[in-house]
Each structure stands twice: as structure tokens, then as C-alpha cells.
Enzyme design. Sequence first.
Site, PDB file in Angstrom:
ATOM      1  N   PHE A   1      56.681  57.668  42.439  1.00 50.03           N
ATOM      2  CA  PHE A   1      55.649  56.575  43.400  1.00 50.03           C
ATOM      3  C   PHE A   1      56.054  55.535  43.598  1.00 50.03           C
ATOM      4  O   PHE A   1      55.805  54.665  43.003  1.00 50.03           O
ATOM      5  CB  PHE A   1      54.975  57.220  43.691  1.00 50.03           C
ATOM      6  CG  PHE A   1      53.192  56.281  44.490  1.00 50.03           C
ATOM      7  CD1 PHE A   1      53.338  57.804  45.509  1.00 50.03           C
ATOM      8  CD2 PHE A   1      52.318  55.322  44.323  1.00 50.03           C
ATOM      9  CE1 PHE A   1      52.397  56.602  46.451  1.00 50.03           C
ATOM     10  CE2 PHE A   1      52.238  54.852  45.433  1.00 50.03           C
ATOM     11  CZ  PHE A   1      51.644  55.910  46.202  1.00 50.03           C
TER      12      PHE A   1
ATOM     13  N   ASP B   1      59.497  49.543  38.285  1.00 49.74           N
ATOM     14  CA  ASP B   1      58.946  49.728  38.381  1.00 49.74           C
ATOM     15  C   ASP B   1      56.854  49.023  37.392  1.00 49.74           C
ATOM     16  O   ASP B   1      56.428  50.490  37.335  1.00 49.74           O
ATOM     17  CB  ASP B   1      57.777  50.663  39.887  1.00 49.74           C
ATOM     18  CG  ASP B   1      57.039  50.710  41.356  1.00 49.74           C
ATOM     19  OD1 ASP B   1      55.428  49.629  40.027  1.00 49.74           O
ATOM     20  OD2 ASP B   1      56.916  51.234  41.669  1.00 49.74           O
TER      21      ASP B   1
ATOM     22  N   LYS C   1      47.919  45.719  40.737  1.00 54.71           N
ATOM     23  CA  LYS C   1      46.742  46.433  40.185  1.00 54.71           C
ATOM     24  C   LYS C   1      45.882  45.405  38.603  1.00 54.71           C
ATOM     25  O   LYS C   1      45.426  44.636  39.622  1.00 54.71           O
ATOM     26  CB  LYS C   1      47.048  48.232  39.148  1.00 54.71           C
ATOM     27  CG  LYS C   1      47.794  48.353  40.314  1.00 54.71           C
ATOM     28  CD  LYS C   1      47.476  49.951  40.091  1.00 54.71           C
ATOM     29  CE  LYS C   1      48.212  52.091  40.690  1.00 54.71           C
ATOM     30  NZ  LYS C   1      47.292  51.692  41.949  1.00 54.71           N
TER      31      LYS C   1
ATOM     32  N   THR D   1      53.133  35.248  54.708  1.00 52.51           N
ATOM     33  CA  THR D   1      52.063  34.740  55.584  1.00 52.51           C
ATOM     34  C   THR D   1      50.916  34.543  54.043  1.00 52.51           C
ATOM     35  O   THR D   1      51.455  32.511  53.370  1.00 52.51           O
ATOM     36  CB  THR D   1      50.844  34.807  55.927  1.00 52.51           C
ATOM     37  OG1 THR D   1      51.269  35.256  57.424  1.00 52.51           O
ATOM     38  CG2 THR D   1      49.500  33.855  56.719  1.00 52.51           C
TER      39      THR D   1
HETATM   40  C1  LIG Z   1      53.936  52.870  40.407  1.00 55.37           C
HETATM   41  C2  LIG Z   1      53.310  52.205  41.897  1.00 55.37           C
HETATM   42  N1  LIG Z   1      54.348  51.648  42.499  1.00 55.37           N
HETATM   43  C3  LIG Z   1      53.882  51.132  43.953  1.00 55.37           C
HETATM   44  C4  LIG Z   1      52.109  51.292  44.006  1.00 55.37           C
HETATM   45  C5  LIG Z   1      51.524  51.065  45.555  1.00 55.37           C
HETATM   46  O1  LIG Z   1      50.307  49.838  45.289  1.00 55.37           O
HETATM   47  P1  LIG Z   1      49.920  49.808  45.862  1.00 55.37           P
HETATM   48  O2  LIG Z   1      49.068  51.492  46.490  1.00 55.37           O
HETATM   49  O3  LIG Z   1      48.705  48.565  45.598  1.00 55.37           O
HETATM   50  O4  LIG Z   1      50.300  49.268  47.658  1.00 55.37           O
HETATM   51  C6  LIG Z   1      51.660  52.566  42.995  1.00 55.37           C
HETATM   52  C7  LIG Z   1      50.341  52.735  43.626  1.00 55.37           C
HETATM   53  O5  LIG Z   1      49.185  53.464  43.001  1.00 55.37           O
HETATM   54  C8  LIG Z   1      52.241  52.774  41.791  1.00 55.37           C
HETATM   55  O6  LIG Z   1      51.396  53.484  40.964  1.00 55.37           O
END
Ligand SMILES: Cc1ncc(COP(=O)(O)O)c(C=O)c1O
Length: 500
Positions: free
Chosen positions: A217, A326, A357, A381
Site C-alpha cells: 500500500f 516507504d 503520519k 503550493t
Molecule cells: C505505507 C503507506 N504508504 C502511503 C500511505 C498513504 O498515506 P496518506 O494516507 O497520508 O496519503 C499510507 C497510509 O496509510 C501507508 O500506510
Amino acid sequence: MASALISRQLALSLQKNLWLSPAGCRYVSKAAPKTQMEFEYDGPSMKTSVPGPRSQELTKQLGEIQNVGAVNFFCNYEESRGNYLVDVDGNRMLDIYTQISSIPIGYNHPALLKLMTDPNNLSAFVNRPALGILPPENFPDKLNESLLSVAPSGMSRVQTMACGSCSNENAYKAMFIWYRNKERGHNTASEEDLSSCMINKSPGCPDLSILSFMGGFHGRTIGALATTHSKAIHKLDVPSFDWPIAPFPRLQYPLEEFTKENAQEEARCLEEVEDLIVKWRQKGMPVAGIVVEPIQAEGGDNHASSNFFKSLRNIASKQGCAFHVDEVQTGGGATGKFWAHEHWGMDDPADIVSFSKKLQTGGYYHKTELQADKAYRIFNTWMGDPSKNLFLSEVLNVIRRESLLEEVTRSGKALLNGLYDLQTRYPSILSRARGQGTFCAIDICDDATRNSLLLKARDKGVLLGGCGDRSIRFRPALVFKEYHVHIFLNVFNDVLAQHK
Ligand SMILES: Cc1ncc(COP(=O)(O)O)c(C=O)c1O
């Protein structure tokens, strides 16, 4: 509001809420000695089932304005403290989900409230700048104090962004720009590049790809979504790219008991990664970057070994692809190290590390080579928000002052041991307990039972989240201590015992 909250904390520290052993509680877990945070409540306190009447009324009101399908209940953030989230019906829940893992040091932490009352900080809260063109005077200093003070090994450059998805989205762009300049051997675009990109055609918009993993994700914006493969609902009806998707290891737990089987499974996935890179190069869509989570979170808390990630990093280097880790969900301390990739023990773990987060601001660290070469190529922006860097600096001070990473390791051990214990007691319901620090999860026998257990636990004052097809994930704040673990274990044991 801040000063009212600070003085109320004093009153609250005197307030005692006896709840730990309600009648009929099947006591499995001994409360550890309390070193309770002054400003926190003593335990959950429930007045209605959740959502209560006020939440239901507000959901109806909001439903007139937007889709409320995902709204759980409405919150009273003023009354929430530490590990406890209070709702609009006066229910106080031990929060082990923390706004999808994004609250680092609990609700209304006094250090953060104090920051709000400092007149020197007011202009940062009031005037949100277009950071890419008009940054404030103290911005380099504040970046050094906050994000750069926890920069991953080998990285001294950082780009702030607003959220996790847009951090990944822009990190992918940085990888593509880097890759094309590498292919060209210089960074000057041709006339053909410039005209073809305006109509979405190559060579200006090149046929490049990002390799991602099944179950991963990385967000919901179009580029990030192309690398997200956790649930169909996120992707349905949205056009996407034909980019390679590798299998992520499906390991057996506890990891120590299945080292041989798990090593074989990881080798299978790594082989597939190499094959896919070759295949996509032959298709004319070379892989510019590999993106991976250190623990697949939304996709079901899937772990892999340090060896797996080391080999993956080596494959990326060998094949000339950028390696993007990530850490949007894993970053910020929940695994017991500030970055989950630190567990791999590598000096050169990645080319890009994205975050959001718990870090309060989104963004990504990157190697110097991945710096976009011209203005406005990576741009929007706001490009983050300097007031969030102030919060992050203070969060980092609290983490250091209160040794919260050690705390996480301690509570994480208690949590995982407690989950192992419950798994032995309820083998028909629970399996595959796993975790690193407090970043833990457990599987439930099926989706319906998982959802029912989550609701029952909530009605008893413990807020948890789901992930994957049938897992429960634990995402407490870094101030979640051993005695909070025991409160959770007692409630969860009750819920399991009563489950029919
Ligand atoms: C591993 C990971 N990457 C990206 C995201 C996306 O972040 P956002 O919800 O702030 O766009 C999340 C969100 O849960 C995540 O867990």
C-alpha cells in the site's frame, strides 16, 4: 484552549477511575507497576455503545454533506489525553489505532500544547507559506532540528510534502527524472522530449515503470495507486499503468520457528523480482525504481527478513533501479527503532525513504543523485507546512527525553507475548501473532469474526484497527506502556471468552 487544557491536566492527574477489574473480568494479565503519565486518564470508561446517540446524530448531519461510510464515531479531541480518545458521547477508549498510526506521543501532550502558547511560534501557525518559493527565515534551521536530525543513513537531503500519498507520488517522479537523465547521459531535454510530453507521448513521457509488491500500500493518488495492491476498493474504476507487481513473501510465524521455509519463500519472491525487471526491460518499459514497505501494513502486516531486504536492495543496485523504502506507516519509532529499515543493519539501505503520519509532515529523504535538477519539477503550493516541523522537533525531544524507543521495545515485548498467550488459549480464533516493537498484528479465523471482535472490543473501551483480509493491527502511540498492554489484554481476553 491550550491553557485551559493544561490546567485541567492537573485536576485530571488527581482523578482516579477504578475500572481495571470490573465484575466478571477474566483476569489474565497482571497490571505492570504504573509510571503513569501525569496528564493521562487511568483507564477506559464507557457510557454508551459506540457510536452513541450524539455520534449517530452527527453522522446523519455530515451524511447530508459527504459520504460517511467510513466514519466510526465523532471525537472530543479536547478531552482526549495520552493514550485515551474520548468521543462525543463521553466514552473514553484506550486508543491502539491512533488515527491510523499517526499520533506519535498521545493526545494533547503537554509539550505540544506548550509549543502552541509560545508567541515565537504564532506566525508559523497563522501564515502557511508556499514553501517552494517563499520559505520563512528559520526554515533551514528547523529542518536541521527536526527531519535532518533523524535522517536515514546516507541521506542528507529531504523534501517535505503534505501527505503520504503525495510524498510517494513525488518520490516516484524523482526516480523517473533521475532514470531518464541517466539514460540520456545529461539533463538537457530535446525539442522532441519537450513537445511530446505535452501530449502524454514518448519520448517526453517515457515508458518507464515502478516495481511494487502484491499486498503493498503506497497511497491513493494515481501514481501511488498504481503501486498499491492491498484492496480492490482502493483501485476500482481508476485507470492505471502496466507496471510489474512481484509477490511479497508470505511467511510463517513465529519467524524463528520457520527460518528454513521462510528463507525458501523469500528466495522465490526475489527470483521473481529479477525476472520481472528483465521482462519489463524487454517490453520496453524499464523499471526505474522498486518501492517496498519494511512491513506491509494496510495489506495485512506482512513481514520479511533483513536478508530479504538486503538482497532486494542489491538487486535494485545491480539492475540500475532506484530503491524506495516507504516508511509512511513504519517510520517514527513504532518498531522500536526510529526507522523500521534500521533493523536491516545496512549503511546504505535505500535511495529514497518516504514518511508521513507520526512525523507530522509528509516528505521523502533522498540521495543527492535523486535531487530533481530544475525548479518546479518537484513542486506544489504548500510543499509541507513549517508549523508541522515545529511539532516534529518537540515530538523528537520527547522521544529522546523519555527514551520512548526503549519504552516501545518493552511494551512491544509484553504485547507480543500477550498475543502468543491468547493465541494458545483461543486457537480456533487466533493465529499468526507477529510484530516488531508495538507494530504488532494477529490473524482472526475469518473476516466476519475479526469485524465483530473489533466492535466488541470498542464497546469495552479498546480501539483497534483491521488490516489485510482478517488481521487486527496494533498501532499505539509511542507512550503506550506496559500497563496499557495489560489493560488491553484483559479486555481482549474478555471479548474472546464471550465470543460465540
Ligand atoms: C505505507 C503507506 N504508504 C502511503 C500511505 C498513504 O498515506 P496518506 O494516507 O497520508 O496519503 C499510507 C497510509 O496509510 C501507508 O500506510
